[in-house]
Scaffold this motif. Structure first.
Motif, PDB file in Angstrom:
ATOM      1  N   TYR A  34       8.086   4.539   3.166  1.00 23.41           N
ATOM      2  CA  TYR A  34       8.280   3.550   2.091  1.00 23.41           C
ATOM      3  C   TYR A  34       9.661   2.907   2.214  1.00 23.41           C
ATOM      4  CZ  TYR A  34      10.020   2.367  -2.621  1.00 23.41           C
ATOM      5  OH  TYR A  34      10.625   1.779  -3.694  1.00 23.41           O
ATOM      6  N   LEU A  89       0.826  -1.205   0.000  1.00 22.40           N
ATOM      7  CA  LEU A  89       0.000   0.000   0.000  1.00 22.40           C
ATOM      8  C   LEU A  89       0.863   1.259   0.000  1.00 22.40           C
ATOM      9  CD1 LEU A  89      -2.818  -1.055   2.503  1.00 22.40           C
ATOM     10  CD2 LEU A  89      -2.994  -0.787   0.028  1.00 22.40           C
ATOM     11  N   LEU A  90       1.901   1.232   0.837  1.00 20.28           N
ATOM     12  CA  LEU A  90       2.769   2.407   0.908  1.00 20.28           C
ATOM     13  C   LEU A  90       3.503   2.658  -0.411  1.00 20.28           C
ATOM     14  CD1 LEU A  90       4.429   2.670   4.400  1.00 20.28           C
ATOM     15  CD2 LEU A  90       3.672   4.560   2.976  1.00 20.28           C
ATOM     16  N   ALA A 125       2.232   7.226  -6.324  1.00 20.98           N
ATOM     17  CA  ALA A 125       1.237   8.216  -6.737  1.00 20.98           C
ATOM     18  C   ALA A 125       1.636   9.616  -6.285  1.00 20.98           C
ATOM     19  CB  ALA A 125      -0.123   7.834  -6.146  1.00 20.98           C
ATOM     20  N   LEU A 126       2.075   9.732  -5.028  1.00 23.13           N
ATOM     21  CA  LEU A 126       2.489  11.039  -4.502  1.00 23.13           C
ATOM     22  C   LEU A 126       3.700  11.584  -5.262  1.00 23.13           C
ATOM     23  CD1 LEU A 126       2.109  10.454  -0.652  1.00 23.13           C
ATOM     24  CD2 LEU A 126       0.923  12.183  -1.991  1.00 23.13           C
ATOM     25  N   GLN A 133       4.745  13.761   0.460  1.00 25.37           N
ATOM     26  CA  GLN A 133       5.586  12.923  -0.429  1.00 25.37           C
ATOM     27  C   GLN A 133       6.872  12.521   0.264  1.00 25.37           C
ATOM     28  OE1 GLN A 133       8.551  13.978  -2.404  1.00 25.37           O
ATOM     29  NE2 GLN A 133       8.612  12.101  -3.637  1.00 25.37           N
ATOM     30  N   SER A 181       2.715  12.763  -8.749  1.00 26.58           N
ATOM     31  CA  SER A 181       1.954  14.007  -8.628  1.00 26.58           C
ATOM     32  C   SER A 181       2.881  15.192  -8.339  1.00 26.58           C
ATOM     33  CB  SER A 181       0.925  13.905  -7.497  1.00 26.58           C
ATOM     34  OG  SER A 181       0.209  12.736  -7.614  1.00 26.58           O
ATOM     35  N   ALA A 222       2.449   1.887  -3.385  1.00 30.39           N
ATOM     36  CA  ALA A 222       1.487   2.437  -4.337  1.00 30.39           C
ATOM     37  C   ALA A 222       1.215   3.915  -4.027  1.00 30.39           C
ATOM     38  CB  ALA A 222       0.195   1.629  -4.286  1.00 30.39           C
ATOM     39  N   ALA A 223       1.039   4.216  -2.729  1.00 32.19           N
ATOM     40  CA  ALA A 223       0.761   5.605  -2.332  1.00 32.19           C
ATOM     41  C   ALA A 223       1.954   6.504  -2.635  1.00 32.19           C
ATOM     42  CB  ALA A 223       0.436   5.640  -0.839  1.00 32.19           C
ATOM     43  N   TYR A 224       3.113   6.005  -2.337  1.00 27.87           N
ATOM     44  CA  TYR A 224       4.316   6.808  -2.564  1.00 27.87           C
ATOM     45  C   TYR A 224       4.535   7.060  -4.058  1.00 27.87           C
ATOM     46  CZ  TYR A 224       9.231   8.092  -2.728  1.00 27.87           C
ATOM     47  OH  TYR A 224      10.405   8.735  -2.988  1.00 27.87           O
ATOM     48  N   ALA A 280       6.099  10.069   3.080  1.00 31.25           N
ATOM     49  CA  ALA A 280       5.806   8.751   2.491  1.00 31.25           C
ATOM     50  C   ALA A 280       7.094   8.086   2.013  1.00 31.25           C
ATOM     51  CB  ALA A 280       4.838   8.906   1.329  1.00 31.25           C
TER      52      ALA A 280
END
Lengths: 162, 394
Positions: free
Chosen positions: A130, A83-84, A90-91, A123, A94, A86-88, A126
């Motif tokens: 990460y 999850l981290l 994306a961040l 970011q 962005s 994927a989130a990282y 994360a």
């Protein structure tokens, strides 16, 4: 069974990519005067994150736990990392798009807004999380328990079936 | 017995077999001669086996007694001579070739064998063939051991008088001391043994420990760097921040590099502190916070310092782009300098205090690492290696 030499090589590659990620996060702002260089560094950074995710999934596929069909067990055990990551990713994408968009024309311009500052903080935080979770997963996957049949695995199997 | 005592004078006419006619020559003859090229042991074994097979053949047109005896005599003589020759060779090999003396026990064994080898002769004359053949077979088994010994004993060369050996390196032979060579080969063997027992768990543990050492160094370095940074800021800012413009002018060149280095060191330190507490296991981490575990406290302090440091990114960029407010295009407005810088200095001071405190917490117990205990030992203790079920190949 995973060989120590192969595992060392994979671990080295993972740590190399993590180090690159940390290095770019830390010092990319110093290269703001050359936006093209910064853009290349950002692209490589994002690709490195994707590569790291691919490597960790390949390591999952290599485990006896996965081959025994206990995919859920692995994903449950390492869901934080997945999850981290994927989130990282994306961040990161962005933030890179936003900051490059603002700085592409004039790199010496003051671009910071509240929104960009917030995204930057998230970011970078994360990135640290990460790094911790990914490193932990990479080291944890060296446990031979994942590569052989054991009572632990049978117990987990029974737990999942029941 | 009488034939044997008569000695060689009587034997030659008997030992010579009658020249067989072309029809009488058995088809297996060439096969019988083949073993001569082999070791004498093989010849004896094959002869004994052949004799058994011959005696068990009832359909031979020849009379059952005389021809087998002749054949046996013809074979026995060379077999005996060969065995005695090899034994002599063995003895000479021990004495001359290798410089080793034959031990007394071995000598007695060899003598025994000689005696046993001669025994069958009188038995050959007797009509009871079965006993003789059994003895032969037993002798073959006994004879194997002394024949094999020199094969294994020869290359050892422990008592070789020459202390130097010649080792080929880079297509040239170099003289090397024997004792040193043995030592190096032993070391290599030890290294190979160590490498063979190296598992993925050991690799993971070594990497984890290496990172812990790196983190320990980073904690100290970060604490020192934070103290240096705040001291420089206060010196440049003057007494009660009276020289803010001087601080901004001087510090703007190092503002971004300092911030970048802060983030770099804080990231490694935070990850290392999380490793110490094993943050991934939330219950244990929470228990650590509640029990005021040094690693848990340090993790919290590092994370807080990281957030505070990151929150100053905008201010850092503002300082980096500093130009006096009087200049055109300046992002600084007059009168706000002291206010912005004051909060930035306070945050930096707090970060320095947090980082310094974390370093004190962690360095008070540098060996504390819950991650290693929980990650690599908890499951193993629960399911020791003895419980590992071997993988069944289909």
């Amino acid at each position: 069974m995973l060989q120590p030499s192969n595992y060392s090589l994979v671990l080295f590659l993972q740590f190399l990519l993590l180090s690159y990620d940390l290095f770019v996060n830390s010092f990319s702002e110093l290269l703001r005067t050359a936006p093209a260089v910064q853009l290349v560094l950002f692209i490589i950074q994002d690709i490195a994150i994707v590569f790291n995710v691919i490597i960790v999934f390949l390591m999952f596929f290599n485990t006896y736990v996965f081959q025994a069909g206990l995919v859920n067990l692995l994903f449950h055990k390492f869901k934080g990392t997945i999850l981290l990551s994927a989130a990282y990713l994306a961040l990161s994408i962005s933030f890179h798009i936003w900051i490059m968009n603002l700085r592409w024309r004039d790199s010496s311009r003051f671009i910071w807004t509240e929104g960009l500052q917030t995204l930057f903080v998230f970011q970078r935080l994360a990135a640290v999380l990460y790094c911790y979770f990914y490193k932990r997963t990479a080291v944890h996957l060296g446990d031979p328990l994942f590569y052989q049949d054991s009572l632990w695995l049978r117990k987990e199997f029974a737990h999942f079936r029941g | 017995m009488a034939a044997r005592r008569a000695g060689p004078g009587v034997c030659p006419p008997r030992a010579l077999p009658p020249v067989p006619s072309a029809d009488e020559i058995p088809l297996s003859r060439p096969k019988k001669r083949k073993p001569k090229g082999k070791t004498p042991l093989d010849g004896i074994v094959q002869a004994a086996v052949r004799r058994q097979s011959e005696s068990s053949e009832p359909l031979t047109p020849e009379p059952p007694d005389a021809p087998p005896q002749r054949k046996r005599k013809k074979k026995k003589v060379p077999a005996d001579s060969e065995t005695s020759f090899t034994q002599q060779n063995v003895a000479s090999l021990f004495q001359n070739g290798n410089g080793m003396d034959v031990p007394e026990a071995e000598e007695t064994v060899i003598r025994k064998q000689r005696r046993r080898a001669k025994k069958p002769r009188p038995a050959e004359v007797s009509s009871n063939e079965l006993e003789v053949e059994e003895e032969d077979i037993i002798e073959d088994e006994h004879r194997k051991s002394p024949d094999q010994q020199p094969v294994f004993a020869a290359p050892t060369g422990i008592s070789q008088p020459v202390s130097k050996v010649f080792v080929e390196k880079n297509r040239r032979f170099h003289a090397a001391d024997r004792a040193e060579l043995i030592k190096t080969t032993e070391n290599i063997n030890v290294l190979l043994d160590v490498k063979a027992s190296w598992t993925t768990r050991d690799v993971a543990l070594s990497v984890h420990r290496s990172f812990r050492v790196l983190g320990l160094f980073t904690h100290g370095f970060l604490a020192g760097y934070a103290v240096w940074n705040i001291v420089v800021i206060y010196i440049l800012a003057g007494n009660e921040l009276s020289m803010v413009s001087n601080l901004l002018e001087q510090y703007k060149t190092i503002a971004y590099p300092a911030q970048s280095l802060f983030y770099f060191l804080l990231s490694i330190s935070t990850v290392s502190a999380f490793d110490r507490i094993d943050l991934a296991k939330a219950s244990i981490a929470l228990r650590g916070f509640l029990t005021l575990d040094p690693a848990a406290l340090a993790s919290f302090l590092y994370f807080a310092a990281l957030i505070l440091s990151l929150s100053q990114q905008m201010t850092c960029d503002r300082i980096n782009l500093y130009t006096p407010p009087s200049e055109n295009g300046s992002i600084w407005t007059a009168g706000t300098e002291a206010e912005i810088v004051h909060s930035w200095v306070v945050v930096n001071l707090v970060v320095s205090v947090l980082v310094g405190t974390s370093w004190i917490f962690l360095s008070s117990r540098p060996e504390l690492d819950h991650s290693e205990e929980l990650m690599f030992h908890s499951e193993i203790e629960e399911f020791p290696h003895g419980d590992v079920i071997p993988r069944v190949q289909p």
